[in-house]
Motif scaffolding. Structure first.
Motif, PDB file in Angstrom:
ATOM      1  N   GLY A   1       0.723  -1.446   0.051  1.00  0.00           N
ATOM      2  CA  GLY A   1      -0.339  -0.158  -0.216  1.00  0.00           C
ATOM      3  C   GLY A   1       1.131   1.386  -0.170  1.00  0.00           C
ATOM      4  O   GLY A   1       0.468   2.703  -0.488  1.00  0.00           O
TER       5      GLY A   1
ATOM      6  N   PHE B   1      -6.979  -0.873   0.918  1.00  0.00           N
ATOM      7  CA  PHE B   1      -5.814  -1.657   1.643  1.00  0.00           C
ATOM      8  C   PHE B   1      -6.221  -2.174   2.461  1.00  0.00           C
ATOM      9  O   PHE B   1      -5.629  -2.966   3.428  1.00  0.00           O
TER      10      PHE B   1
ATOM     11  N   TRP C   1      -4.526  -6.480  -2.331  1.00  0.00           N
ATOM     12  CA  TRP C   1      -3.682  -4.820  -3.127  1.00  0.00           C
ATOM     13  C   TRP C   1      -3.887  -5.213  -4.710  1.00  0.00           C
ATOM     14  O   TRP C   1      -3.256  -5.085  -5.080  1.00  0.00           O
TER      15      TRP C   1
END
Lengths: 189, 197
Positions: free
Chosen positions: A83, A152, A157
């Motif tokens: 992230g 996230f 992801w």
């Protein structure tokens, strides 16, 4: 009778000393549900975590064993690292580790603020015990502060995967009860 | 008069409850970009260690940092952390139907939160959270919100204010505390605008 879930002076001191393991350990002693993943993330040894879970109340640990909570902690670290990268952060392994710790401190501080607010104002059923919604709010706040995309948290992801599928596959990150947008009741439609 | 069967009663009750639910869904017409993701979480069905969400009130709103900086005079979209990070300053706003509790203000123990805004607390600095009061023009004090030491020379606040019978609470960093009147005004406008017509 539920434990007094307010933020103790010791927990405040742990935050001041930036001691995340101690902070979450103190919250765990009060059966704060967020402390399970917090402690798993910041505990100093795998053996300690194993002993704590095996010696603890299975209801508190949601009938999940060491392997589950250890995997949750590992995947959380990976998720935050990815992230950060998606949010534009570029750093060495050590810099990324330090950044994750800074995020961890922020999350712990916001957690304490939300708990205190909840406790003082008798929000929900148990004063000081947060709902998944409250927990999500401060995590999103911190993630956005660090420019980590909001999905996230409790997500993944793999942005190319459709959201409901993402949630069912990876939604266990912290938030193993996150629902799809179907559950939302506030917006007028 | 004809008696209703059990099933007819159940059906009737279901219809009444569906009407109530449709009614509450009509209350808010918030553009999706201003809704916090937490609005899409429902219940805690598989982990009873979590609390139930508060009943009543409205959705949790989300305002991006840049949006606030463009509309509120003096609002800074980013702050620098002691760890060297540039932190964005977005805002989550909760809407509750109940007033929040505050301790009594003790003027003789008051200390000023920061220069530039008339915000004072009489809480001990050793406490985790400080109840903060704003000093009015006639030297009266009214509850403003709560602030928390960040143990790095700064603080973060949870500002609470009443708007049209509801209580709005938002987070604000020390750097942006001086902009609270502009923030209150913007939030009040948006909340009024996003009530379904």
């Amino acid at each position: 009778m539920p434990a007094n879930l307010s933020i103790s002076q010791q927990a405040r001191n742990a935050l001041a000393e930036r001691d995340l393991e101690r902070f979450w350990e103190l919250r765990m002693e009060k059966r704060d549900p967020v402390a399970r993943i917090g402690y798993a993330l910041w505990v100093s040894s795998a053996e300690k975590l194993k002993r704590t879970i095996e010696g603890g109340d299975p209801v508190y640990w949601n009938h999940r064993g060491y392997a589950y909570w250890d995997a949750m902690a590992r995947s959380t670290v990976v998720n935050i690292a990815v992230g950060l990268e998606r949010g534009g952060f570029r750093g060495s392994f050590i810099e990324t580790r330090d950044k994750i710790r800074e995020i961890g401190l922020k999350v712990a501080r916001w957690h304490a603020i939300y708990v205190n607010h909840d406790y003082q104002n008798n929000i929900g059923r148990v004063p000081g015990q947060l709902s998944l919604q409250q927990m999500a709010d401060y995590h999103h706040q911190v993630f956005r502060e660090f420019n980590i995309p909001a999905d996230f948290y409790g997500g993944t992801w793999l942005r190319s995967v459709p959201d409901p599928v993402e949630l069912s596959v990876y939604g266990h990150l912290y938030c193993h009860d996150c629902d799809t947008p179907r559950g939302y009741k506030g917006i007028g439609q | 008069m004809k008696k209703l069967s059990v099933w007819q009663v159940v059906l009737l009750l279901t219809m009444i409850s569906a009407c109530k639910s449709a009614e509450s869904q009509k209350e808010w017409c918030v553009p999706e970009m201003f809704l916090a993701p937490s609005n899409f979480i429902s219940g805690n069905s598989r982990d009873t260690n979590f609390d139930e969400p508060e009943e009543g009130g409205g959705p949790t709103l989300f305002f991006p940092a840049e949006y606030l900086a463009e509309r509120v005079s003096g609002y800074e979209a980013t702050v620098e952390s002691s760890g060297g990070s540039t932190l964005k300053q977005p805002m989550h706003v909760s809407i509750s139907s109940k007033a929040y509790k505050a301790t009594t203000f003790e003027a003789n123990q008051a200390w000023r939160l920061t220069e530039g805004v008339p915000l004072y607390s009489s809480s001990s600095k050793d406490e985790f959270g400080w109840d903060v009061f704003v000093k009015g023009t006639s030297h009266d004090y009214s509850f403003w919100g709560q602030c928390y030491d960040d143990f790095e020379g700064g603080f973060t606040c949870m500002r609470t204010f009443e708007h049209a019978g509801e209580y709005l609470t938002y987070n604000v960093d020390k750097v942006n505390v001086h902009s609270y009147t502009g923030i209150d005004e913007l939030l009040g406008e948006k909340v009024a605008e996003w009530r379904c017509k």
